[in-house]
Motif scaffolding. Structure first.
Motif, short mmCIF file in Angstrom:
data_model
loop_
_atom_site.label_atom_id
_atom_site.label_comp_id
_atom_site.label_asym_id
_atom_site.label_seq_id
_atom_site.Cartn_x
_atom_site.Cartn_y
_atom_site.Cartn_z
N ALA A 66 55.58 -64.25 -56.44
CA ALA A 66 56.53 -64.65 -57.49
C ALA A 66 56.59 -66.16 -57.64
N GLN A 69 53.59 -67.83 -59.27
CA GLN A 69 53.51 -67.72 -60.73
C GLN A 69 54.06 -68.96 -61.42
N LEU A 200 61.36 -64.81 -61.98
CA LEU A 200 60.52 -64.97 -60.79
C LEU A 200 61.33 -65.51 -59.61
N CYS A 203 63.17 -62.63 -58.24
CA CYS A 203 62.26 -61.79 -57.47
C CYS A 203 61.97 -62.42 -56.11
N ASP A 204 61.73 -63.73 -56.09
CA ASP A 204 61.47 -64.44 -54.84
C ASP A 204 62.64 -64.30 -53.87
#
Length: 620
Positions: A66, A69, A200, A203-204
């Motif tokens: 993540a 990205q 992201l 998500c991380d």
């Protein structure tokens, strides 16, 4: 000299203060570890099941995917043409090494330069700064609006705070896409980029928190949402502490946020987490940095089209940043704005259906939304068949010169204005040898009365832009009091600029427009376009003044609708707002240095135009 020394000493203090604070926290953590039963810690460490180790390692991999990205988004933002896979791998290595060793931005920049030296130091620094500031912004948004409410037991607040903060942040990015600091211009992330980075970052944090949750003894582990919220705030403390891996501030913050009865079990879980989330990724990152292949950009030519389409208004794009989109049997001109990549006026060759998918792909690789702007009804039908959201935004006034005359009841108002201009002894004629200082003076007076001229899809006053355009002037007593310009295409002449002094007689601009239509009629140009005005439903909704519409309606034109389209409704709204902002507050015309000198010389009457300087755009 004294001031310089004071500045240097202040800079040193700013750099060392976070590290000093972090070292202080490390000292506090050291004192706490003195009371630990290390035999019990070892037993708790060895008691962690193998499947939990494997699951925590998998969660760490997803977390690093993540954050890696972010580098892909950064490379798209700066247009480096670096392949996404290479950017992702370099970003993962840079973050893994940087967060473990400390001084993340410096170490991260060095790793990225090692793997992508072709980009140069300056571009690497920009990418690193973008990734760092982007993550910090997303982390701050999520921590303040979601993590804090969860930890204070008011989770319902997150449903209120996050949408408000996200909309406010998005509004700032939409209205102010550029930031100027100390003479430098910074292009802020687009809404699409910032939305992706926020997702992201979430998500991380979730998967990093999950990795820690899996390593904690089940009897002391809080619920996963609470642990993720505590992890997010502890991570912030670690980042601000400035120590390698955030050691000290991170652990102390976590101990304060989730106090546990089994201190030995918590200490064992934290040591295991350090191994899984810091040590192993750092070793993998160092290996990749040492053995990884040096990457080079995969350059793609996206220069503007050389041949313009059949629409005369395509010439307006010379004053903006554009790209050419080419397929086997179709091509089009694309306008760049901070949030959108707009296919303007439809394809210049071929069918629009062939360009929709490549347009979306191109926009995605630039962190923009794809859209169609001012396309015809036929193109709008094709877009709707392909699932795009379509809306009418404007209609343009079109005159068929083969049947045009000032007679008839439908042009009664026009005749009245023409008589007023004739009574004031206003005469009209082509401007074959422009007096640029006089034209510029009229333009400046017009701006003082009406405000800054608009741009993007509306022509702007520029001698180099107007050099090859037909110009028509209105004169009273031999003095120029107003002028208009046109845009030419085969069989078509379209109205572009309209400028006049503040005290012109009534009917002057009507007379100029009538003269341009008659001029086209004499040269067997079949169609004169009076340009577009907002669509009636849009004008009514926005309460726009009807003056310009009434002016064009006096010529009894045929109204032709124009449409805007985007892959979905949200993208359509974002693109429409961004295009409107860019029209109302256009960026400076992208002159080269030579072109800037030539424009200044023309409007001051110092020199004649040079043929080699009629190109406005920098394509580098």
């Amino acid at each position: 000299m004294v001031k310089s020394k004071l500045l240097q000493s202040g800079d040193v203090v700013k750099r060392l203060l976070p590290l000093a604070i972090g070292l202080g926290f490390m000292g506090l953590l050291w004192t706490k570890t003195q009371d630990l039963d290390w035999f019990a810690v070892q037993q708790s460490f060895e008691a962690i099941p193998h499947w939990r180790w494997a699951a925590a390692l998998l969660a760490s991999v997803i977390s690093f995917w993540a954050v890696a990205q972010y580098d892909v988004i950064a490379h798209r933002h700066f247009g480096t043409a670096m392949p996404a896979r290479a950017a992702r791998h370099a970003g993962a290595a840079a973050i893994a090494i940087g967060q473990t060793t400390g001084f993340g931005p410096v170490i991260g920049a060095a790793i990225r330069w090692r793997l992508m030296p072709a980009l140069g130091h300056a571009q690497i620094a920009r990418v690193t700064g973008f990734v760092t500031l982007g993550f910090l912004s997303a982390w701050a948004l999520l921590s303040a609006t979601i993590a804090l409410p969860l930890l204070i037991g008011q989770s319902w607040l997150a449903f209120l705070l996050f949408p408000i903060a996200a909309l406010g942040f998005g509004g700032v990015l939409l209205c102010y896409p550029e930031l100027r600091l100390f003479g430098f211009k910074l292009n802020l992330p687009s809404l699409r980029a910032m939305s992706q980075m926020t997702l992201l970052a979430g998500c991380d944090l979730i998967f990093a928190g999950l990795a820690l949750h899996l390593l904690l003894p089940p009897e002391i582990a809080p619920s996963l949402p609470i642990l993720v919220a505590a992890f997010a705030l502890a991570l912030g403390a670690g980042m601000m502490g400035g120590t390698p891996g955030g050691v000290g501030p991170f652990e102390l913050a976590l101990l304060a946020l989730i106090p546990a009865s089994d201190v030995a079990g918590l200490a064992a879980a934290l040591i295991a987490f350090r191994l899984v989330y810091y040590v192993i990724p750092c070793i993998a990152g160092l290996t990749y940095a040492a053995l990884g292949r040096v990457e080079t950009p995969d350059l793609e030519i996206v220069q503007p089209l050389v041949q313009q389409g059949s629409r005369a208004e395509h010439a307006i794009t010379r004053q903006s940043r554009t790209q050419g989109l080419r397929q086997k049997t179709a091509e089009a001109e694309l306008l760049e704005t901070p949030q959108s990549l707009a296919l303007f006026l439809g394809p210049s060759r071929g069918q629009i259906a062939e360009l929709l998918t490549p347009l979306r792909r191109r926009a995605f690789t630039q962190n923009r939304h794809a859209c169609l702007y001012k396309v015809t009804a036929q193109d709008a039908v094709q877009a709707r068949k392909n699932g795009w959201t379509v809306t009418a935004i404007a209609h343009e006034a079109v005159i068929d010169t083969r049947s045009y005359s000032t007679t008839g009841p439908e042009r009664r108002q026009l005749r009245r204005f023409l008589r007023k201009a004739s009574k004031a002894k206003v005469v009209f004629a082509p401007i074959d040898a422009p007096d640029w200082p006089s034209l510029h003076a009229i333009h400046k007076e017009w701006e003082e009365q009406h405000g800054q001229e608009r741009g993007l899809t509306m022509g702007r006053f520029c001698p180099l832009y107007l050099l090859d355009k037909p110009l028509f002037g209105a004169y009273q007593n031999g003095v120029l009091i107003g002028f208009i310009s046109g845009l030419s295409a085969p069989g078509v002449l379209s109205l572009d600029l309209m400028r006049h002094r503040s005290d012109i007689p009534n009917g002057t601009m009507h007379g100029l427009m009538d003269y341009m239509i008659t001029w086209a009629q004499e040269r067997e140009i079949d169609e004169v376009c009076l340009a577009a005005v907002p669509h009636p439903h849009l004008a009514k909704r926005l309460s726009l003044p009807p003056g310009l519409t009434r002016f064009k309606a006096s010529f009894a034109p045929r109204w032709r609708p124009l449409y805007m389209a985007a892959p979905n409704r949200m993208a359509l709204i974002i693109c429409a707002l961004d295009i409107m902002r860019t029209v109302l507050r256009p960026p400076a015309i992208p002159y080269t240095t030579a072109e800037r000198w030539q424009v200044d010389a023309l409007i001051t009457g110092e020199t004649a135009p040079l043929p080699c300087l009629t190109k406005l755009r920098e394509t580098g």
